[in-house]
Design an enzyme around this catalytic site. Sequence first.
Site, PDB file in Angstrom:
ATOM      1  N   GLY A 114      -0.288 -78.107  49.720  1.00  0.00           N
ATOM      2  CA  GLY A 114      -0.940 -79.352  50.093  1.00  0.00           C
ATOM      3  C   GLY A 114      -0.044 -80.255  50.898  1.00  0.00           C
ATOM      4  O   GLY A 114       0.964 -79.823  51.450  1.00  0.00           O
ATOM      5  N   TYR A 255     -13.916 -70.828  54.385  1.00  0.00           N
ATOM      6  CA  TYR A 255     -12.966 -69.974  55.087  1.00  0.00           C
ATOM      7  C   TYR A 255     -11.705 -69.579  54.318  1.00  0.00           C
ATOM      8  O   TYR A 255     -11.329 -68.418  54.281  1.00  0.00           O
ATOM      9  CB  TYR A 255     -12.570 -70.654  56.402  1.00  0.00           C
ATOM     10  CG  TYR A 255     -11.410 -70.000  57.100  1.00  0.00           C
ATOM     11  CD1 TYR A 255     -11.547 -68.739  57.685  1.00  0.00           C
ATOM     12  CD2 TYR A 255     -10.167 -70.615  57.156  1.00  0.00           C
ATOM     13  CE1 TYR A 255     -10.463 -68.139  58.317  1.00  0.00           C
ATOM     14  CE2 TYR A 255      -9.087 -70.015  57.790  1.00  0.00           C
ATOM     15  CZ  TYR A 255      -9.243 -68.770  58.361  1.00  0.00           C
ATOM     16  OH  TYR A 255      -8.186 -68.173  58.971  1.00  0.00           O
TER      17      TYR A 255
END
Length: 455
Positions: A114, A255
């Site tokens: 992240g 995705y």
Amino acid sequence: MAIHEECGVFGIYDMTGRNVAGDIYCALTALQHRGQESAGISVCDTHGPMGNISTKKGMGLVSEVFTKETIEGQKGNLGVGHVRYSTTGGSRVENAQPIAMNYIKGSLALVHNGNIMNAAQLKENQMYRGQAHYTSSDTEILAYEIISERTKCGCIEDAVKLASQRLRGGYACLIISPRKLIGVRDPYGIKPLIMGKRGDSYMLASESAAIVSSGGEVIRDIKPGEIITVTKDGVKSDHIPLDVKPAHCVFEYIYFARVDSVIDGVSVYSSRVRAGELLAKYSSAEADLVIGVPDSGLAAAKGYADESGIPFALAFHKNSYVGRSFIKPTDSERSDAVRMKLSVTPGIVAGKRVVLIDDSIVRGTTMRKIVAMLREAGATEVHVRVSSPPFLYPCYYGTDVPATGQLIAAEHSVEEVCKNIGADSLAYLRLEDLSEVTFGLPVGSACLDSNCPVS
Ligand code: SF4
């Protein structure tokens, strides 16, 4: 598709004392799609001397960084591993994870997936305190935040809780201190984190597929803002005291994640099929065949075919052995790379009107090449359907969606993009259909609508 998830994380604590480096290797291989630039493993023995954390990391795929000998040489029943695709900090071995540090009250190793949006500000404070220096990575900054609090707290999990309250962004972070495995997920649940078990081992991973590939069973997802601590006495849960609404990254479903993963209770496969069904419902096309761009376009293509009644076919062969180095910076190099990676199976599309499904269009270069390849193979019409709404804004949570100026949909109308990629028609998934694609799960979509969940 050419955007990339930044990282995959995995952690494991084996209560029986068995070495876990081999398990981490398997799990990282299962998470390899989340990052191919570097890989690393840290382990320690919970029965050994405090502070002995062994770390090995390097540039490349998991199978390039580790050998049988290096895995066997990493002894310990508690460990974390990481695969990385970099945007922040660049592609350098110094940015590879885990980061292992010794400090006055002990030692820790940390991995994360992240982006910490206020990392620069935290770094400035740390430099003032004499911790961080100019070149410190985001991971080191995270570690320093925890270490600062640890000197004031009775246990590391309390330090993690205090430090997490200062972080802004989307992250899933795993920490080993010599006797504990700790997992923390950002309060919005932007990045995924899931817990599993195999016999007497507890596991934490970015995706369920890593747990299953390691022979484990999924227990549950870590909740947004939850801090999980695994010790020899079992598992305990705490929460970062921030009251915010969840905003799970919708692109995990569209995705990033593996098609066999289940994230926050939603099957990635079912989500992609649903996106295809919705595309067929709202953006139908007169065609003979539905085909998908592998891998993530295939499930959506099946959904489109099921809903429309148009036959589904596997028209592409994907060469899975083309390494990361094929991703080139310029449009023409990128276009050449598509041919290396994808080829059209002869005879499938010749003389046919095809609906071509892909998960997104970023710059348009890849799609233009794919449409051209289909025409060369004899397709008479190519109707492109995209199983996500148009990318209009960059992502600030650890995904390398490029700047707005490079996003074709941000600069051009649907008609212009259609012409640019050489398609006969073009349609995207509607923004209002996102919650149906994730079966009601609250999702963030800042790259699609600029609604930033993080304040
Ligand atoms: S901005 Fe887009 S890619 Fe980034 S976390 Fe949100 S939904 Fe995912």
